[in-house]
Write an enzyme that holds these catalytic residues in place. Structure first.
Site, PDB file in Angstrom:
ATOM      1  N   LYS A 259     104.474  73.370 -10.152  1.00 39.37           N
ATOM      2  CA  LYS A 259     103.509  74.341 -10.690  1.00 39.37           C
ATOM      3  C   LYS A 259     102.498  74.679  -9.598  1.00 39.37           C
ATOM      4  CE  LYS A 259     100.090  74.955 -14.375  1.00 39.37           C
ATOM      5  NZ  LYS A 259      99.792  74.749 -15.782  1.00 39.37           N
TER       6      LYS A 259
ATOM      7  N   GLU B 197     101.704  69.689  -9.862  1.00 37.65           N
ATOM      8  CA  GLU B 197     100.823  70.866  -9.724  1.00 37.65           C
ATOM      9  C   GLU B 197      99.809  70.702  -8.590  1.00 37.65           C
ATOM     10  OE1 GLU B 197      98.554  71.893 -13.238  1.00 37.65           O
ATOM     11  OE2 GLU B 197      97.630  73.611 -12.281  1.00 37.65           O
TER      12      GLU B 197
HETATM   13  C1  5MM Z   1      94.630  74.697 -19.103  1.00 38.66           C
HETATM   14  O1  5MM Z   1      93.865  74.278 -17.982  1.00 38.66           O
HETATM   15  C2  5MM Z   1      94.359  73.087 -17.369  1.00 38.66           C
HETATM   16  C3  5MM Z   1      93.407  71.997 -17.524  1.00 38.66           C
HETATM   17  O2  5MM Z   1      92.411  71.938 -16.594  1.00 38.66           O
HETATM   18  P1  5MM Z   1      91.307  70.737 -16.635  1.00 38.66           P
HETATM   19  O3  5MM Z   1      91.972  69.440 -16.369  1.00 38.66           O
HETATM   20  O4  5MM Z   1      90.354  71.142 -15.542  1.00 38.66           O
HETATM   21  O5  5MM Z   1      90.645  70.761 -17.970  1.00 38.66           O
HETATM   22  C4  5MM Z   1      94.807  73.433 -15.925  1.00 38.66           C
HETATM   23  O6  5MM Z   1      95.275  72.329 -15.225  1.00 38.66           O
HETATM   24  C5  5MM Z   1      95.918  74.420 -16.066  1.00 38.66           C
HETATM   25  O7  5MM Z   1      97.044  73.798 -16.610  1.00 38.66           O
HETATM   26  C6  5MM Z   1      96.327  75.066 -14.778  1.00 38.66           C
HETATM   27  O8  5MM Z   1      95.274  75.220 -13.868  1.00 38.66           O
HETATM   28  C7  5MM Z   1      96.884  76.425 -15.135  1.00 38.66           C
HETATM   29  O9  5MM Z   1      95.900  77.137 -15.848  1.00 38.66           O
HETATM   30  P2  5MM Z   1      95.505  78.573 -15.286  1.00 38.66           P
HETATM   31  O10 5MM Z   1      94.323  78.988 -16.141  1.00 38.66           O
HETATM   32  O11 5MM Z   1      95.164  78.372 -13.836  1.00 38.66           O
HETATM   33  O12 5MM Z   1      96.737  79.410 -15.501  1.00 38.66           O
END
Ligand code: 5MM
Length: 343
Positions: free
Chosen positions: A219, A177
């Protein structure tokens, strides 16, 4: 490493009509999300919230996998069943976030490097024993004046490749990602330029580290206008720019691309995915691994109250279903209910 097994897990995660729920918010992130509904981030509240998500009836029709956090993979449902079993019984594959967060990159103001490689080889077998069949590592790239630097992109691409190689060695599918953030006033063209450079370096590093691309998923962010840009690209422009960028840099050996939502509204994230899939067949499956775009309406409906659980489950089921439709290119905004819970 058994490549056949990795490939089969990767394919099952991007099977037609389904995508991934990212429920791997770290302690500081879930605290931020709970603040929006005035709920303290206690261990029981976090458990109850994930329980609500994972026990939503019928959601496995649209959800293939769930990304968990270290605390969550060890927690149980109200009836004592481990969350991993709750998911497996529905045919949903448990996954795990293994990075330790994006930290300031020394010497490069405003840029970040994701940590977590130290000891990773030792942690992976435990996660596998707990049920994780795939993992996630997020790198963060910011666009701004003079950034991103080539050094920052290369350092993050290198870490992603080291992580991916270690996961495959442990029999775990790595989700790679690299997120180019939407924050800032940049144009969609600038986002395309940076995303192209980031993905090119990521695939160069993955190849250099002998990662078998067939047993990975990507991702990425979609190619969108910065949040503060006065000219906001519409759905068809986002879809075209994103598919063009991916076609130029993501090898067809990669089975699937599972987008993050990155701060798009739930509707936008679904509409953009639907528009890409409506363009026709692509070399890879185009799917979702959304956090906020699947969960925001759920949190708003739940508000931390047991009495609201049925309504919150309905909100989750609806977002999952609409994204399932977007996987087939069959989403239309007219499928959204007139409810003001979902924007
Ligand atoms: C769920 O959020 C994930 C965790 O983030 P942190 O490590 O900052 O707590 C994040 O990595 C998430 O999997 C991705 O950004 C996708 O989430 P979004 O909200 O961007 O769809």
């Amino acid at each position: 490493m058994n490549l056949g097994e990795l490939e089969s897990v990767a394919h099952s995660l991007v099977v037609a009509g389904k995508g991934i729920l990212a429920a791997d918010e770290s302690a500081p992130t879930i605290e931020k999300r709970f603040k929006t509904i005035d709920l303290p981030s206690t261990e029981e509240n976090r458990r109850a919230y994930r329980d609500l998500l994972f026990t939503t009836p019928g959601v496995s029709e649209f959800i293939s996998g769930v990304i968990l956090y270290d605390e969550t993979i060890r927690q149980r449902s109200a009836d004592g069943t481990p969350f991993t079993k709750v998911l497996e019984r529905q045919g949903i594959v448990p996954g795990i976030k293994v990075d330790e967060g994006a930290k300031p990159l020394t010497g490069f103001p405003g840029e970040k490097i994701t940590e977590g490689l130290d000891g990773l080889r030792g942690r992976l077998p435990e996660y596998r024993a707990l049920g994780a069949r795939f993992a996630k590592w997020r790198a963060v790239i910011d666009i701004g004046a003079g950034i991103p630097t080539r050094y920052c992109i290369r350092a993050n691409a290198h870490a992603l490749a080291r992580y991916a190689a270690l996961c495959q060695e442990a029999g775990i599918v790595p989700i790679v990602e690299p997120e180019v953030l939407m924050d800032g006033g940049h144009t969609i063209e600038r986002c395309e330029e940076v995303t192209t450079e980031v993905l090119s370096l990521v695939y160069a590093e993955l190849t250099a580290h002998r990662v078998a691309l067939e047993g990975t998923l990507l991702k990425p962010n979609m190619v969108v206008s910065g949040k503060g840009c006065p000219a906001q690209a519409g759905a068809s422009q986002v879809a075209e720019a994103t598919v063009r960028t991916l076609s130029r840099v993501v090898p067809p050996a990669v089975p699937g691309i599972v987008f993050l939502s990155g701060g798009q509204t739930p509707r936008q994230a679904t509409e953009h995915l639907g528009a890409m899939n409506a363009m026709g067949k692509h070399p890879w499956e185009l799917s979702f691994s959304y956090g906020r775009a699947l969960q925001d309406p759920v949190l708003k409906a739940w508000k931390g109250k047991a009495a609201n659980v049925p309504e919150a489950k309905e909100a989750f089921f609806l977002r999952a279903k609409l994204n399932g439709a977007a996987r087939h290119g069959k989403y239309s905004p007219s499928m959204e209910p007139a409810s003001n819970l979902i924007r």
